[in-house]
Write a protein that holds these residues in place. Sequence first.
Motif, PDB file in Angstrom:
ATOM      1  N   ILE A 106      -5.782  -6.852  -1.722  1.00 43.25           N
ATOM      2  CA  ILE A 106      -7.421  -6.620  -2.097  1.00 43.25           C
ATOM      3  C   ILE A 106      -8.073  -7.436  -0.919  1.00 43.25           C
ATOM      4  CG2 ILE A 106      -7.434  -6.357  -4.657  1.00 43.25           C
ATOM      5  CD1 ILE A 106      -8.354  -9.277  -4.995  1.00 43.25           C
ATOM      6  N   HIS A 107      -7.274  -8.482  -0.313  1.00 43.53           N
ATOM      7  CA  HIS A 107      -8.022  -9.272   0.952  1.00 43.53           C
ATOM      8  C   HIS A 107      -7.732  -8.822   2.284  1.00 43.53           C
ATOM      9  CE1 HIS A 107      -8.593 -12.273  -2.477  1.00 43.53           C
ATOM     10  NE2 HIS A 107      -7.401 -12.479  -2.379  1.00 43.53           N
ATOM     11  N   LEU A 108      -7.162  -7.580   2.458  1.00 45.63           N
ATOM     12  CA  LEU A 108      -6.868  -6.975   3.706  1.00 45.63           C
ATOM     13  C   LEU A 108      -8.346  -6.694   4.345  1.00 45.63           C
ATOM     14  CD1 LEU A 108      -3.797  -4.666   2.933  1.00 45.63           C
ATOM     15  CD2 LEU A 108      -3.976  -6.876   4.209  1.00 45.63           C
ATOM     16  N   ARG A 109      -8.710  -7.086   5.675  1.00 47.69           N
ATOM     17  CA  ARG A 109     -10.052  -6.918   6.268  1.00 47.69           C
ATOM     18  C   ARG A 109     -10.209  -5.713   6.846  1.00 47.69           C
ATOM     19  NH1 ARG A 109     -13.088 -11.236   5.775  1.00 47.69           N
ATOM     20  NH2 ARG A 109     -12.037 -13.131   4.783  1.00 47.69           N
ATOM     21  N   THR A 110      -8.946  -4.976   7.485  1.00 46.16           N
ATOM     22  CA  THR A 110      -9.425  -3.923   8.301  1.00 46.16           C
ATOM     23  C   THR A 110      -8.648  -2.858   7.922  1.00 46.16           C
ATOM     24  OG1 THR A 110      -7.503  -4.374   9.674  1.00 46.16           O
ATOM     25  CG2 THR A 110      -9.533  -5.683  10.301  1.00 46.16           C
ATOM     26  N   VAL A 111      -9.208  -1.575   8.212  1.00 48.31           N
ATOM     27  CA  VAL A 111      -8.687  -0.318   8.047  1.00 48.31           C
ATOM     28  C   VAL A 111      -7.097  -0.215   8.591  1.00 48.31           C
ATOM     29  CG1 VAL A 111      -8.860   2.068   8.655  1.00 48.31           C
ATOM     30  CG2 VAL A 111     -10.646   1.026   7.917  1.00 48.31           C
ATOM     31  N   ALA A 112      -6.901  -1.026   9.555  1.00 45.60           N
ATOM     32  CA  ALA A 112      -5.460  -0.862  10.532  1.00 45.60           C
ATOM     33  C   ALA A 112      -4.709  -1.759   9.403  1.00 45.60           C
ATOM     34  CB  ALA A 112      -5.722  -1.706  11.883  1.00 45.60           C
ATOM     35  N   GLU A 113      -5.164  -2.789   8.574  1.00 46.15           N
ATOM     36  CA  GLU A 113      -4.121  -3.493   7.883  1.00 46.15           C
ATOM     37  C   GLU A 113      -3.916  -2.666   6.396  1.00 46.15           C
ATOM     38  OE1 GLU A 113      -5.303  -8.139   8.792  1.00 46.15           O
ATOM     39  OE2 GLU A 113      -6.838  -6.907   7.744  1.00 46.15           O
ATOM     40  N   ILE A 114      -5.079  -2.002   5.890  1.00 46.18           N
ATOM     41  CA  ILE A 114      -5.039  -1.274   5.016  1.00 46.18           C
ATOM     42  C   ILE A 114      -3.905  -0.094   5.072  1.00 46.18           C
ATOM     43  CG2 ILE A 114      -6.148   0.455   3.543  1.00 46.18           C
ATOM     44  CD1 ILE A 114      -8.527  -1.134   3.561  1.00 46.18           C
ATOM     45  N   LEU A 115      -3.910   0.584   6.064  1.00 47.82           N
ATOM     46  CA  LEU A 115      -2.931   1.641   6.626  1.00 47.82           C
ATOM     47  C   LEU A 115      -1.759   1.067   6.781  1.00 47.82           C
ATOM     48  CD1 LEU A 115      -5.294   4.101   8.539  1.00 47.82           C
ATOM     49  CD2 LEU A 115      -4.600   4.205   6.176  1.00 47.82           C
ATOM     50  N   ASP A 116      -1.431  -0.276   7.211  1.00 45.85           N
ATOM     51  CA  ASP A 116      -0.171  -0.715   7.462  1.00 45.85           C
ATOM     52  C   ASP A 116       0.685  -0.766   6.133  1.00 45.85           C
ATOM     53  OD1 ASP A 116      -0.215  -1.258  10.392  1.00 45.85           O
ATOM     54  OD2 ASP A 116      -0.811  -3.221  10.072  1.00 45.85           O
ATOM     55  N   ALA A 117      -0.209  -1.258   5.215  1.00 44.12           N
ATOM     56  CA  ALA A 117       0.316  -1.404   4.052  1.00 44.12           C
ATOM     57  C   ALA A 117       0.662  -0.229   3.196  1.00 44.12           C
ATOM     58  CB  ALA A 117      -0.697  -2.323   2.938  1.00 44.12           C
ATOM     59  N   ASP A 118      -0.234   0.901   3.479  1.00 40.07           N
ATOM     60  CA  ASP A 118       0.017   2.071   2.904  1.00 40.07           C
ATOM     61  C   ASP A 118       1.224   2.969   3.673  1.00 40.07           C
ATOM     62  OD1 ASP A 118      -0.773   4.931   1.649  1.00 40.07           O
ATOM     63  OD2 ASP A 118      -0.841   5.433   3.714  1.00 40.07           O
ATOM     64  N   GLN A 119       1.403   2.617   4.888  1.00 39.31           N
ATOM     65  CA  GLN A 119       2.401   3.244   5.517  1.00 39.31           C
ATOM     66  C   GLN A 119       3.662   2.505   5.248  1.00 39.31           C
ATOM     67  OE1 GLN A 119       2.327   6.491   7.616  1.00 39.31           O
ATOM     68  NE2 GLN A 119       0.840   6.418   6.092  1.00 39.31           N
ATOM     69  N   SER A 120       3.693   1.519   5.186  1.00 37.68           N
ATOM     70  CA  SER A 120       4.959   0.533   4.890  1.00 37.68           C
ATOM     71  C   SER A 120       5.786   1.197   3.426  1.00 37.68           C
ATOM     72  CB  SER A 120       4.669  -0.968   4.355  1.00 37.68           C
ATOM     73  OG  SER A 120       4.067  -1.093   3.204  1.00 37.68           O
ATOM     74  N   ARG A 121       4.844   1.814   2.587  1.00 35.49           N
ATOM     75  CA  ARG A 121       5.501   2.488   1.339  1.00 35.49           C
ATOM     76  C   ARG A 121       5.614   4.043   1.538  1.00 35.49           C
ATOM     77  NH1 ARG A 121       1.963  -1.704  -0.794  1.00 35.49           N
ATOM     78  NH2 ARG A 121       0.306  -0.477  -1.674  1.00 35.49           N
ATOM     79  N   HIS A 122       4.674   4.554   2.381  1.00 37.06           N
ATOM     80  CA  HIS A 122       4.502   6.141   2.479  1.00 37.06           C
ATOM     81  C   HIS A 122       4.451   6.556   3.760  1.00 37.06           C
ATOM     82  CE1 HIS A 122       3.462   5.486  -1.957  1.00 37.06           C
ATOM     83  NE2 HIS A 122       2.603   4.702  -1.478  1.00 37.06           N
ATOM     84  N   GLN A 123       5.141   6.994   4.282  1.00 36.41           N
ATOM     85  CA  GLN A 123       5.238   7.531   6.127  1.00 36.41           C
ATOM     86  C   GLN A 123       4.775   9.019   5.830  1.00 36.41           C
ATOM     87  OE1 GLN A 123       8.483   5.898   4.949  1.00 36.41           O
ATOM     88  NE2 GLN A 123       7.034   4.146   5.510  1.00 36.41           N
ATOM     89  N   LEU A 124       3.324   9.207   5.245  1.00 37.04           N
ATOM     90  CA  LEU A 124       2.814  10.452   5.147  1.00 37.04           C
ATOM     91  C   LEU A 124       1.520  10.792   5.397  1.00 37.04           C
ATOM     92  CD1 LEU A 124       3.604  10.573   1.168  1.00 37.04           C
ATOM     93  CD2 LEU A 124       5.045  11.817   2.790  1.00 37.04           C
ATOM     94  N   SER A 125       1.072  11.833   5.458  1.00 39.09           N
ATOM     95  CA  SER A 125      -0.551  11.943   6.091  1.00 39.09           C
ATOM     96  C   SER A 125      -1.308  11.285   4.966  1.00 39.09           C
ATOM     97  CB  SER A 125      -0.802  13.244   6.216  1.00 39.09           C
ATOM     98  OG  SER A 125      -0.737  14.105   4.852  1.00 39.09           O
ATOM     99  N   LEU A 126      -2.517  11.094   5.234  1.00 37.16           N
ATOM    100  CA  LEU A 126      -3.340  10.495   4.127  1.00 37.16           C
ATOM    101  C   LEU A 126      -3.793  11.391   2.917  1.00 37.16           C
ATOM    102  CD1 LEU A 126      -6.022   8.329   6.245  1.00 37.16           C
ATOM    103  CD2 LEU A 126      -3.530   7.864   5.477  1.00 37.16           C
TER     104      LEU A 126
END
Length: 286
Positions: free
Chosen positions: A53-73
């Motif tokens: 919840i403390h991630l500040r940027t879209v890049a960081e949010i997508l880093d977290a997402d892609q670390s779990r899902h190598q998928l399109s949004l």
Amino acid sequence: MNDARHSPYSDPRHHEPLVRAVEADVASIARAVTNVIGHYRAEDLDPSTASEIHLRTVAEILDADQSRHQLSLAEPRPPRDRVQGCCRDHSLLAVSILRSHDVAARTRVGFASYFLPDWWCDHVVTEVWEDGRWRRFDPEFVDGGADFSPHDLDRSGDGAFLTAAQAWLGWRRGERDLTNFGVGPDVPELSGPDFVRDYVIYEAAHLAGDELLLWDVWGGMDNPDESIDLELIDRLAGLLVTDEEQAVALYLADERLHPGTEVTRLDPLGGPAAVEALPARGETAP
């Protein structure tokens, strides 16, 4: 600020292809952002990822997402495995998608009446420049209802969403009672005039491209002994309603309003506060 240009917060950086792959229409955007981000208070998410919840940027949010899902949004994620966030993050990702398509967009901070009866919940929505006006929409909603148009909130009238400045000015004119403006009736300490006053500053910050967390504090927000001049807030709120360019100029010029290089980041989950550095204003990827 050029609203079609990324801020340091909306810039997806190395995830630009993922973001650009989402169609720039409101319905596609809402499906993508609710697929990637789960609201930390509304969904059964993995407790081990609560710090997201403390991630500040879209890049960081997508880093977290892609670390779990190598998928399109657009490809479905298990709800439990979504990135933890809130309305600010849904709206910021929506803005990122639109700006990546060279469309002017921005986050707008205020209060929504459509979550709880007789309560105006603090909320962030998205605005997109379309057909000569700012179309305000809530990307947390994939679908609407007969009396509620989340993809064009202006069609729902003033009963759906008020900007922080509108709420503040209504109170100062004696037209509104702000006791039911805040996080929720279960936390009355996070409501009322002082809470709305701070949200006027958040509203200006987001319009200036400082799309800060809703639990970042600085200046008089951080130090109760440093009261913020109400006349300054009145002036800022008035400009946010009548002249947004001048409102942003005031926010950037007055050291009582904008943060410096760091903020105190609180924790709505009850963890300790932390002093955190902010990205430089205007610092985006080449």
